[in-house]
Write an enzyme that holds these catalytic residues in place. Structure first.
Site, short mmCIF file in Angstrom:
data_model
loop_
_atom_site.label_atom_id
_atom_site.label_comp_id
_atom_site.label_asym_id
_atom_site.label_seq_id
_atom_site.Cartn_x
_atom_site.Cartn_y
_atom_site.Cartn_z
CD GLU A 99 -8.12 -3.29 -0.64
OE1 GLU A 99 -6.93 -2.88 -0.60
OE2 GLU A 99 -8.48 -4.46 0.09
CG HIS A 135 -7.58 -0.47 2.53
ND1 HIS A 135 -8.25 -1.27 3.37
CD2 HIS A 135 -6.42 -1.09 2.27
CE1 HIS A 135 -7.66 -2.25 3.51
NE2 HIS A 135 -6.60 -2.44 2.86
CG HIS A 161 -2.03 -1.19 0.97
ND1 HIS A 161 -2.41 -1.57 -0.18
CD2 HIS A 161 -2.84 -1.58 2.15
CE1 HIS A 161 -3.70 -2.35 0.14
NE2 HIS A 161 -3.71 -2.60 1.59
#
Length: 380
Positions: free
Chosen positions: A339, A203, A132
Site C-alpha cells: 500500500e 488495498h 483505513h
C-alpha cells in the site's frame, strides 16, 4: 442487521436485473453478479483491456480491483489479486480486498488528531484506533463511475464534512488505467473546502503464483528503503528505525518465509510483516519502490509511487475459511499488500511528512503496479 439488509437488497437487485446483458470476463466473473442497488446507488463491474490482452475488472462498490490478469512465463493469463465473485459477497465481508482506502489509509491513534487547534474524534474500528478511514470508509461507498475508454475508468466520490469524523467536504477522483506496458496505474486527486487530512491508497491483495489458493511465503520481496516505522502493540508507530541487521532489511530480495520466521520483536507485534517502510525514492515515481517475484510462475510485480512510504502486509490476519473467486479458498498468508502511502498516524507526528490538505490545494497521489515475466530466476 444493517449488513444483512444490504445483502438482501443486493440479492433482490441482482434478481431484478436478470434481463441485463451478462458478460463473462476472462477471469471468470459474471458482470450481472455485480449489478445491485446499495444505499440507493447502482453498482456494476467495469472491464479494462490493454493491447496485450491483459484484463482488469473493477467494481464501483468500494472502487475495488476485483481481478487482474497477468501473463506467467508460459504466456498463460493468471489472476493475481484476491476478491469475490459478486457484490453480495463483498457486502457480507469485512475485508478490504482490492478496495480504495480513505480518507486515511492505515491507523490514527485513538481516532484523534488536532488540526489548527481543533480536536477531531474519528470513528474507531481497530483496537480503539481509526483504521483505513473507519468502519464505513471509502471501501464501503458506491463511487460514481465513468469508463473513459477501453483501458481507463474514472471513479468519483464526495465525502461530506463530518463523514467518519473527518472535517471538510472532500471531492475525490481516482483513475484506474490498464496501460500497454502491462501496469495498473492508479492516480488519486482530491480537493477540500476545509482543512483536513488525507491519505489515500489501494488495498489489493496480490498473489502472483498463478494460484490464488496458495500462500505467498515462497515469494521474494524487495523494498527500496533504509528505514521503517517501528510500531507498538497496537501497531501505532513510535519511531523510525534503520533496517540494518534486521529481517526488515529488504534492500536485496528476501524469501518471505526466511524473513518472516526470524525472532524479532517487530515481527512478533505484527504477527509477521505489517509495517510502513520509508522509501529511498523521495517521491520520484521513476525509481523502483518495491518488487515481488515468484519463481514458479515467473511473474514479477514492480511498484512505483510518488508517496514517501509503502506498507508491506503479509496476510497475517487472513483465515482459512474465506471462499473467494472461482471456488478458491484463501489461506492464512495467502496474499500480500503493498500500500503506497504517507506514514501511519502522521497527523499526530509533526516530524512525519504532512497529510494536511487545505482549501485551494490539490491532493495528488500516484501508484503503478507493473507486471512482467522472467524465464530465469531474478537476482536473489
Amino acid at each position: 442487521m444493517k449488513k444483512l439488509l444490504l445483502i438482501a437488497v443486493a440479492v433482490l437487485s441482482i434478481t431484478a436485473c436478470k434481463k441485463e446483458a451478462n458478460v463473462k470476463t476472462l477471469s471468470g466473473l459474471n458482470t450481472k453478479d455485480f449489478v445491485a442497488n446499495v444505499n440507493g446507488k447502482k453498482t456494476g463491474l467495469y472491464v479494462l483491456k490493454n493491447s496485450n490482452g491483459m484484463e482488469a475488472c473493477i467494481t464501483n462498490y468500494g472502487g475495488r480491483l476485483v481481478s487482474l490478469l497477468a501473463y506467467d512465463r508460459t504466456r498463460a493469463l493468471k489472476d493475481v489479486v484476491l476478491g469475490y465473485g459478486s457484490i453480495a459477497e463483498y457486502l457480507a465481508s469485512d475485508g478490504n480486498y482490492g478496495a480504495l482506502i480513505g480518507r486515511y489509509g492505515n491507523r490514527i491513534k485513538d481516532g484523534l488528531f488536532t488540526l489548527d487547534d481543533v480536536v477531531y474524534q474519528l470513528a474507531k474500528n481497530n483496537n480503539g484506533n481509526s483504521l483505513h478511514g473507519g468502519p464505513t470508509g471509502f471501501h464501503t461507498r458506491v463511487w460514481d463511475a465513468e469508463q473513459v475508454d477501453a483501458q481507463t475508468l474514472k471513479l468519483s466520490y464526495l465525502s461530506k464534512d463530518g463523514e467518519e469524523g473527518f472535517p471538510g467536504n472532500l471531492n475525490v477522483t481516482v483513475t484506474y488505467t490498464l496501460t500497454n506496458d502491462n501496469a495498473i496505474d492508479i492516480q488519486y486527486e482530491a480537493t477540500t473546502d476545509k482543512p483536513t487530512v488525507v491519505n489515500l491508497t489501494n488495498h489489493s491483495y496480490f498473489n502472483i503464483s498463478g494460484n490464488l489458493g496458495t500462500q505467498i511465503l515462497d515469494n521474494y520481496i524487495y523494498i527500496n528503503a533504509d528505514a521503517f516505522t517501528a510500531v507498538d502493540e497496537a501497531l501505532i508507530p513510535y519511531a523510525l528505525l534503520p533496517v540494518d541487521s534486521t529481517p526488515m532489511d529488504l534492500r536485496r530480495p528476501l524469501l518471505i518465509s526466511e524473513g518472516i520466521n526470524e525472532e524479532y520483536e517487530q515481527l512478533t507485534l505484527g504477527k509477521g510483516y505489517d509495517h510502513n517502510w520509508i522509501l529511498n525514492t523521495k517521491g520520484d515515481i521513476k525509481q523502483l519502490a518495491a518488487k515481488v517475484y515468484n519463481d514458479k510462475s515467473g511473474i514479477v510485480l514492480d511498484v512505483y509511487t510518488n508517496e514517501p512510504g509503502i506498507q508491506f502486509y503479509s496476510g497475517n490476519f487472513m483465515g482459512m475459511t474465506d471462499n473467494g473467486k472461482n471456488g478458491k479458498i484463501y489461506l492464512h498468508r495467502g496474499a500480500l499488500c503493498l500500500e503506497t502511502q504517507h506514514y501511519p498516524d502522521s497527523p499526530n507526528h509533526p516530524a512525519f511528512p504532512s497529510t494536511v490538505l487545505r482549501p485551494g490545494e490539490k491532493y495528488y497521489s500516484h501508484c503503478i503496479y507493473k507486471f512482467k515475466t522472467v524465464q530465469e530466476p531474478v537476482n536473489k
